[in-house]
Design a protein around this motif. Structure first.
Motif, PDB file in Angstrom:
ATOM      1  N   GLU A 157     -38.710   2.539 141.656  1.00 38.88           N
ATOM      2  CA  GLU A 157     -38.685   3.727 142.515  1.00 38.88           C
ATOM      3  C   GLU A 157     -39.856   3.711 143.495  1.00 38.88           C
ATOM      4  O   GLU A 157     -39.710   4.024 144.688  1.00 38.88           O
ATOM      5  CB  GLU A 157     -38.761   4.977 141.635  1.00 38.88           C
ATOM      6  N   ALA A 158     -41.039   3.322 142.994  1.00 33.62           N
ATOM      7  CA  ALA A 158     -42.237   3.274 143.847  1.00 33.62           C
ATOM      8  C   ALA A 158     -42.057   2.235 144.963  1.00 33.62           C
ATOM      9  O   ALA A 158     -42.429   2.486 146.117  1.00 33.62           O
ATOM     10  CB  ALA A 158     -43.469   2.943 143.007  1.00 33.62           C
ATOM     11  N   VAL A 159     -41.442   1.104 144.638  1.00 33.26           N
ATOM     12  CA  VAL A 159     -41.233   0.051 145.637  1.00 33.26           C
ATOM     13  C   VAL A 159     -40.431   0.605 146.827  1.00 33.26           C
ATOM     14  O   VAL A 159     -40.676   0.257 147.987  1.00 33.26           O
ATOM     15  CB  VAL A 159     -40.520  -1.169 144.992  1.00 33.26           C
ATOM     16  N   LEU A 190     -37.767 -11.237 152.561  1.00 33.80           N
ATOM     17  CA  LEU A 190     -38.521 -10.122 151.950  1.00 33.80           C
ATOM     18  C   LEU A 190     -37.557  -9.124 151.313  1.00 33.80           C
ATOM     19  O   LEU A 190     -37.778  -8.636 150.209  1.00 33.80           O
ATOM     20  CB  LEU A 190     -39.370  -9.400 153.012  1.00 33.80           C
ATOM     21  N   ARG A 191     -36.468  -8.853 152.014  1.00 31.75           N
ATOM     22  CA  ARG A 191     -35.501  -7.874 151.496  1.00 31.75           C
ATOM     23  C   ARG A 191     -34.883  -8.374 150.187  1.00 31.75           C
ATOM     24  O   ARG A 191     -34.612  -7.593 149.283  1.00 31.75           O
ATOM     25  CB  ARG A 191     -34.431  -7.570 152.549  1.00 31.75           C
ATOM     26  N   GLY A 192     -34.694  -9.667 150.097  1.00 28.63           N
ATOM     27  CA  GLY A 192     -34.171 -10.241 148.857  1.00 28.63           C
ATOM     28  C   GLY A 192     -35.124  -9.990 147.686  1.00 28.63           C
ATOM     29  O   GLY A 192     -34.688  -9.628 146.587  1.00 28.63           O
ATOM     30  N   ILE A 193     -36.410 -10.182 147.937  1.00 29.40           N
ATOM     31  CA  ILE A 193     -37.393  -9.955 146.862  1.00 29.40           C
ATOM     32  C   ILE A 193     -37.452  -8.457 146.519  1.00 29.40           C
ATOM     33  O   ILE A 193     -37.527  -8.072 145.357  1.00 29.40           O
ATOM     34  CB  ILE A 193     -38.792 -10.458 147.279  1.00 29.40           C
ATOM     35  N   LEU A 194     -37.378  -7.624 147.562  1.00 25.98           N
ATOM     36  CA  LEU A 194     -37.418  -6.172 147.311  1.00 25.98           C
ATOM     37  C   LEU A 194     -36.218  -5.740 146.481  1.00 25.98           C
ATOM     38  O   LEU A 194     -36.317  -4.861 145.627  1.00 25.98           O
ATOM     39  CB  LEU A 194     -37.425  -5.404 148.638  1.00 25.98           C
ATOM     40  N   GLU A 196     -34.750  -7.485 144.279  1.00 20.17           N
ATOM     41  CA  GLU A 196     -35.027  -7.892 142.895  1.00 20.17           C
ATOM     42  C   GLU A 196     -36.032  -6.921 142.240  1.00 20.17           C
ATOM     43  O   GLU A 196     -35.910  -6.573 141.074  1.00 20.17           O
ATOM     44  CB  GLU A 196     -35.608  -9.313 142.950  1.00 20.17           C
ATOM     45  N   LEU A 197     -37.025  -6.462 143.018  1.00 22.41           N
ATOM     46  CA  LEU A 197     -38.066  -5.586 142.450  1.00 22.41           C
ATOM     47  C   LEU A 197     -37.625  -4.122 142.351  1.00 22.41           C
ATOM     48  O   LEU A 197     -38.258  -3.329 141.658  1.00 22.41           O
ATOM     49  CB  LEU A 197     -39.338  -5.659 143.300  1.00 22.41           C
ATOM     50  N   SER A 198     -36.583  -3.766 143.102  1.00 20.04           N
ATOM     51  CA  SER A 198     -36.088  -2.385 143.025  1.00 20.04           C
ATOM     52  C   SER A 198     -34.589  -2.452 142.753  1.00 20.04           C
ATOM     53  O   SER A 198     -34.183  -2.616 141.611  1.00 20.04           O
ATOM     54  CB  SER A 198     -36.414  -1.617 144.307  1.00 20.04           C
ATOM     55  N   SER A 199     -33.801  -2.310 143.797  1.00 18.83           N
ATOM     56  CA  SER A 199     -32.351  -2.470 143.650  1.00 18.83           C
ATOM     57  C   SER A 199     -31.822  -2.861 145.015  1.00 18.83           C
ATOM     58  O   SER A 199     -32.523  -2.715 146.034  1.00 18.83           O
ATOM     59  CB  SER A 199     -31.699  -1.156 143.217  1.00 18.83           C
ATOM     60  N   LYS A 200     -30.589  -3.311 145.039  1.00 22.25           N
ATOM     61  CA  LYS A 200     -29.991  -3.728 146.315  1.00 22.25           C
ATOM     62  C   LYS A 200     -29.961  -2.534 147.278  1.00 22.25           C
ATOM     63  O   LYS A 200     -30.308  -2.667 148.456  1.00 22.25           O
ATOM     64  CB  LYS A 200     -28.566  -4.234 146.051  1.00 22.25           C
ATOM     65  N   ALA A 205     -32.214   0.180 152.104  1.00 21.93           N
ATOM     66  CA  ALA A 205     -32.693   1.403 152.750  1.00 21.93           C
ATOM     67  C   ALA A 205     -34.162   1.298 153.189  1.00 21.93           C
ATOM     68  O   ALA A 205     -34.702   2.208 153.804  1.00 21.93           O
ATOM     69  CB  ALA A 205     -32.521   2.579 151.784  1.00 21.93           C
ATOM     70  N   THR A 206     -34.800   0.180 152.865  1.00 18.85           N
ATOM     71  CA  THR A 206     -36.234   0.033 153.145  1.00 18.85           C
ATOM     72  C   THR A 206     -36.486  -0.527 154.543  1.00 18.85           C
ATOM     73  O   THR A 206     -35.814  -1.470 154.972  1.00 18.85           O
ATOM     74  CB  THR A 206     -36.863  -0.923 152.093  1.00 18.85           C
ATOM     75  N   SER A 207     -37.475   0.037 155.221  1.00 17.95           N
ATOM     76  CA  SER A 207     -37.800  -0.423 156.574  1.00 17.95           C
ATOM     77  C   SER A 207     -38.761  -1.599 156.541  1.00 17.95           C
ATOM     78  O   SER A 207     -39.816  -1.526 155.910  1.00 17.95           O
ATOM     79  CB  SER A 207     -38.448   0.702 157.376  1.00 17.95           C
TER      80      SER A 207
END
Ligand code: PGA
Length: 262
Positions: A157-159, A190-194, A196-200, A205-207
């Motif tokens: 969630e924090a990610v 980077l989005r691929g790693i994110l 993995e660390l959060s969810s697809k 939704a991350t900028s």
């Protein structure tokens, strides 16, 4: 789906009068809300003046750095609650100039990310490879290391509460920007790693902003790239007409991208 975000990083430029004038000119450029989130990060000393100028406007305030502790015996440092009190919404963390000039480590950067989140502000975590690293084929290794270390200990969630900026060191202040293709490749990684660390869903939704020699004349090609969600702008953010022109390219980007894909 992701609202574009354009942030001006004024670095160590501007006495109070300059900062006021620049902030007023940017404010004049955006009297109404636009479909882009806009923020400026003045030097610490100009934050109160700029906060006053931008009060009630659509332009958000950010800071360029912070200390991880909320208070204490840390001569010369500025804490996140101090920034929050001035109305800052964003804090740049891990800018390459701080990594290089101040020797900021990934561990310190991680503590800053956590501090910014604790106080309800948005960290803008900056990552990027040097020219040598790119030439040696170490781009992905470098940015992955910086990303994972910067996010260490954070739950899914924090990610999802951060903004990221890919800023190749060789592109900062050099006049040589990454091509949209080069940036898109890294952003996708980077989005691929994110994911993995959060969810697809969270990663989608991350900028992820691009930074490094963004100017009015290259902004359109960068911002119409679907993986690039906005820009972190140094030099060009010090001239209001140039900064305003870049934001306008970001406003037009989704439509321009649709045109291009037809
Ligand atoms: P630049 O700086 O736009 O002057 O290249 C970008 C940054 O350092 O954030």
């Amino acid at each position: 789906m992701r609202t574009p975000l354009v942030i001006g990083n004024w670095k160590m430029h501007g006495l109070q009068a300059d900062a006021r004038a620049l902030a007023s000119a940017v404010r004049e450029g955006f009297k109404r809300k636009v479909a882009v989130t806009i923020a400026v990060c003045p030097p610490f000393t100009a934050l109160p003046a700029v906060a006053e100028v931008l009060a009630g406007s659509v332009i958000a305030l950010g800071a360029q750095n912070c200390h991880p502790e909320p208070s204490g015996a840390h001569t010369g440092e500025i804490s996140v609650p101090m920034l929050a009190e001035l109305g800052c919404r964003y804090v740049l963390v891990g800018h390459s100039e701080r990594r290089k000039e101040m020797g900021e480590t990934d561990e310190q950067i991680n503590r800053k990310v956590q501090a910014v989140l604790t106080h309800g502000l948005t960290p803008v975590l900056c990552v990027g490879e040097t020219g040598d690293e790119r030439r040696q084929g170490l781009t992905f290794t470098t940015i992955e290391g910086q990303l994972r270390a910067g996010l260490a200990g954070l739950g899914p969630e924090a990610v999802g509460k951060l903004v990221f900026a890919y800023e190749p060191v060789w592109a900062i202040g050099t006049g040589v920007n990454a091509t949209p293709g080069q940036a898109a490749e890294v952003h996708g990684y980077l989005r691929g790693i994110l994911s993995e660390l959060s969810s697809k869903e969270t990663a989608q939704a991350t900028s992820i902003l691009y930074g490094g020699s963004v100017k009015a004349d290259n902004a359109e090609s960068l911002l119409t790239e679907p993986e690039i969600d906005g820009a972190l702008i140094g030099g060009a953010s010090l001239k209001a007409p140039e900064f305003i022109a870049i934001v306008k390219k970001a406003v037009a980007a989704p439509a321009a991208a649709r045109e291009g894909s037809r």
